[in-house]
Design an enzyme around this catalytic site. Structure first.
Site, PDB file in Angstrom:
ATOM      1  N   LYS A 172       0.830  -1.218   0.000  1.00  0.00           N
ATOM      2  CA  LYS A 172       0.000   0.000   0.000  1.00  0.00           C
ATOM      3  C   LYS A 172       0.860   1.262   0.000  1.00  0.00           C
ATOM      4  O   LYS A 172       0.551   2.223  -0.692  1.00  0.00           O
ATOM      5  CB  LYS A 172      -0.897   0.062   1.248  1.00  0.00           C
ATOM      6  CG  LYS A 172      -1.910  -1.027   1.382  1.00  0.00           C
ATOM      7  CD  LYS A 172      -2.856  -0.748   2.544  1.00  0.00           C
ATOM      8  CE  LYS A 172      -2.183  -0.655   3.901  1.00  0.00           C
ATOM      9  NZ  LYS A 172      -1.521  -1.870   4.381  1.00  0.00           N
ATOM     10  N   ARG A 177      -8.780   2.159   9.283  1.00  0.00           N
ATOM     11  CA  ARG A 177      -8.370   0.772   9.515  1.00  0.00           C
ATOM     12  C   ARG A 177      -9.371   0.033  10.390  1.00  0.00           C
ATOM     13  O   ARG A 177      -9.154  -1.135  10.713  1.00  0.00           O
ATOM     14  CB  ARG A 177      -7.031   0.774  10.235  1.00  0.00           C
ATOM     15  CG  ARG A 177      -5.855   0.326   9.377  1.00  0.00           C
ATOM     16  CD  ARG A 177      -4.628   0.569  10.200  1.00  0.00           C
ATOM     17  NE  ARG A 177      -3.514  -0.217   9.880  1.00  0.00           N
ATOM     18  CZ  ARG A 177      -2.381   0.274   9.362  1.00  0.00           C
ATOM     19  NH1 ARG A 177      -2.294   1.536   9.055  1.00  0.00           N
ATOM     20  NH2 ARG A 177      -1.362  -0.501   9.186  1.00  0.00           N
ATOM     21  N   ARG A 188      11.936  -4.805   3.606  1.00  0.00           N
ATOM     22  CA  ARG A 188      11.580  -3.373   3.567  1.00  0.00           C
ATOM     23  C   ARG A 188      12.581  -2.524   4.359  1.00  0.00           C
ATOM     24  O   ARG A 188      13.017  -2.904   5.444  1.00  0.00           O
ATOM     25  CB  ARG A 188      10.186  -3.199   4.156  1.00  0.00           C
ATOM     26  CG  ARG A 188       9.795  -1.727   4.296  1.00  0.00           C
ATOM     27  CD  ARG A 188       8.332  -1.521   4.354  1.00  0.00           C
ATOM     28  NE  ARG A 188       7.693  -2.173   5.474  1.00  0.00           N
ATOM     29  CZ  ARG A 188       6.362  -2.202   5.628  1.00  0.00           C
ATOM     30  NH1 ARG A 188       5.590  -1.639   4.728  1.00  0.00           N
ATOM     31  NH2 ARG A 188       5.831  -2.801   6.657  1.00  0.00           N
ATOM     32  N   ARG A 201      12.161  -1.080   9.856  1.00  0.00           N
ATOM     33  CA  ARG A 201      11.159  -0.674  10.848  1.00  0.00           C
ATOM     34  C   ARG A 201      11.204  -1.614  12.041  1.00  0.00           C
ATOM     35  O   ARG A 201      11.346  -2.820  11.868  1.00  0.00           O
ATOM     36  CB  ARG A 201       9.758  -0.733  10.209  1.00  0.00           C
ATOM     37  CG  ARG A 201       9.408   0.509   9.445  1.00  0.00           C
ATOM     38  CD  ARG A 201       8.127   0.383   8.664  1.00  0.00           C
ATOM     39  NE  ARG A 201       6.974  -0.089   9.409  1.00  0.00           N
ATOM     40  CZ  ARG A 201       5.724  -0.036   8.945  1.00  0.00           C
ATOM     41  NH1 ARG A 201       5.483   0.455   7.747  1.00  0.00           N
ATOM     42  NH2 ARG A 201       4.720  -0.480   9.661  1.00  0.00           N
ATOM     43  N   ARG A 242       0.486  -8.007  13.812  1.00  0.00           N
ATOM     44  CA  ARG A 242      -0.123  -7.019  12.907  1.00  0.00           C
ATOM     45  C   ARG A 242      -1.120  -7.701  11.964  1.00  0.00           C
ATOM     46  O   ARG A 242      -2.175  -7.147  11.662  1.00  0.00           O
ATOM     47  CB  ARG A 242       0.966  -6.291  12.113  1.00  0.00           C
ATOM     48  CG  ARG A 242       1.713  -5.293  12.993  1.00  0.00           C
ATOM     49  CD  ARG A 242       3.034  -4.866  12.400  1.00  0.00           C
ATOM     50  NE  ARG A 242       2.901  -4.108  11.184  1.00  0.00           N
ATOM     51  CZ  ARG A 242       3.900  -3.927  10.316  1.00  0.00           C
ATOM     52  NH1 ARG A 242       5.079  -4.456  10.546  1.00  0.00           N
ATOM     53  NH2 ARG A 242       3.705  -3.214   9.241  1.00  0.00           N
TER      54      ARG A 242
HETATM   55  P1  AMP Z   1       1.637   1.326   8.859  1.00  0.00           P
HETATM   56  O1  AMP Z   1       2.872   2.110   8.576  1.00  0.00           O
HETATM   57  O2  AMP Z   1       0.449   1.836   8.108  1.00  0.00           O
HETATM   58  O3  AMP Z   1       1.851  -0.154   8.696  1.00  0.00           O
HETATM   59  O4  AMP Z   1       1.299   1.562  10.421  1.00  0.00           O
HETATM   60  C1  AMP Z   1       2.218   1.208  11.430  1.00  0.00           C
HETATM   61  C2  AMP Z   1       1.513   1.114  12.778  1.00  0.00           C
HETATM   62  O5  AMP Z   1       0.948   2.406  13.110  1.00  0.00           O
HETATM   63  C3  AMP Z   1       0.326   0.145  12.813  1.00  0.00           C
HETATM   64  O6  AMP Z   1       0.726  -1.191  13.055  1.00  0.00           O
HETATM   65  C4  AMP Z   1      -0.499   0.732  13.962  1.00  0.00           C
HETATM   66  O7  AMP Z   1       0.067   0.403  15.222  1.00  0.00           O
HETATM   67  C5  AMP Z   1      -0.313   2.241  13.751  1.00  0.00           C
HETATM   68  N1  AMP Z   1      -1.370   2.796  12.863  1.00  0.00           N
HETATM   69  C6  AMP Z   1      -1.191   3.353  11.629  1.00  0.00           C
HETATM   70  N2  AMP Z   1      -2.358   3.740  11.121  1.00  0.00           N
HETATM   71  C7  AMP Z   1      -3.318   3.405  12.020  1.00  0.00           C
HETATM   72  C8  AMP Z   1      -4.737   3.526  12.058  1.00  0.00           C
HETATM   73  N3  AMP Z   1      -5.430   4.059  11.051  1.00  0.00           N
HETATM   74  N4  AMP Z   1      -5.375   3.060  13.166  1.00  0.00           N
HETATM   75  C9  AMP Z   1      -4.711   2.527  14.198  1.00  0.00           C
HETATM   76  N5  AMP Z   1      -3.374   2.362  14.222  1.00  0.00           N
HETATM   77  C10 AMP Z   1      -2.674   2.804  13.142  1.00  0.00           C
END
Ligand code: AMP
Length: 212
Positions: A13, A88, A123, A156, A167
């Site tokens: 994404k 989400r 990544r 990360r 996750r």
């Molecule tokens: P991502 O980079 O989108 O994979 O997000 C990394 C982490 O940030 C996720 O595993 C969540 O802990 C938190 N996070 C990001 N976006 C959201 C969201 N919309 N709702 C809740 N937690 C989020």
């Protein structure tokens, strides 16, 4: 036009949504990037979100909804937004509706578990600007250095196997129901993300253009 990217973590994404925002000259918002910057700076948001992110759990809706409202208000754009990683949960999607934000397209990017694991383990992200790379499929021009800003590329902290498993569990429990939510609203475009970045990009852009 506003476009939402949905799908499991590691499906691509981030890469695809940045390319779409550049292609259509739209604003780009990644809640994950905002959270990582907040963690790094040690801000109040970062401190509140830290334990959730490190465990691979979703940050509570109330916090993320407040954050997205602020970001949308502070960054008005002409051509709409690409939202990467928000909403989400169903509660977040309903909050977006209540903010009066019209979602025109939802790109649901799915991928097999093998693809997800390969993408996450290779990544790397820029510590400074958040740009995402992959050691094999999207390497930086100079190893370990961001092409865009010269920042250092890091793995990360939540891209380790234990956290990835959590996750994915959170994703299946809380995010996957959004697929039906947007299907009911006839906004969903399902795209198989098992392929090369360019192939997938072609499919994503076609799906968005067909809706304009
Ligand atoms: P991502 O980079 O989108 O994979 O997000 C990394 C982490 O940030 C996720 O595993 C969540 O802990 C938190 N996070 C990001 N976006 C959201 C969201 N919309 N709702 C809740 N937690 C989020």
């Amino acid at each position: 036009m506003n476009v939402v990217f949905l799908g499991p973590p590691g499906a691509g994404k981030g890469t695809q949504s940045v390319m779409v925002a550049e292609y259509f000259e739209m604003g780009y918002i990644s809640t994950g990037n905002i959270m990582r910057s907040a963690l790094k700076s040690g801000s109040e948001l970062g401190n509140l979100a830290k334990s959730y992110i490190e465990k691979g759990e979703l940050v509570p809706d109330s916090l993320v909804i407040k954050l997205i409202k602020e970001v949308l208000t502070l960054n008005p754009v002409e051509n709409g937004y690409v939202l990467d990683g928000f909403p989400r949960t169903i509660a977040q999607a309903e909050a977006l509706d209540n903010m009066g934000m019209v979602v025109n397209k939802v790109i649901f990017l799915d991928a097999s578990e093998d693809t997800i694991l390969a993408r996450m383990s290779g990544r790397r992200v820029c510590e400074a600007c958040g740009k995402s790379y992959h050691l094999i499929s999207k390497p930086a021009k100079v190893d370990g250095i961001c092409d865009k800003c010269g920042g250092t590329l890091i793995k990360r902290t939540d891209d380790n196997l234990e956290t990835i498993v959590e996750r994915l569990k959170e994703y299946h429990k809380k995010t996957e129901p959004l697929r039906q939510f947007y299907l009911n609203k006839k906004m969903l475009n399902f795209i198989n993300g098992d392929g090369t970045i360019d192939d997938i990009q072609g499919k994503v852009i076609k799906a968005i253009k067909e809706g304009i």
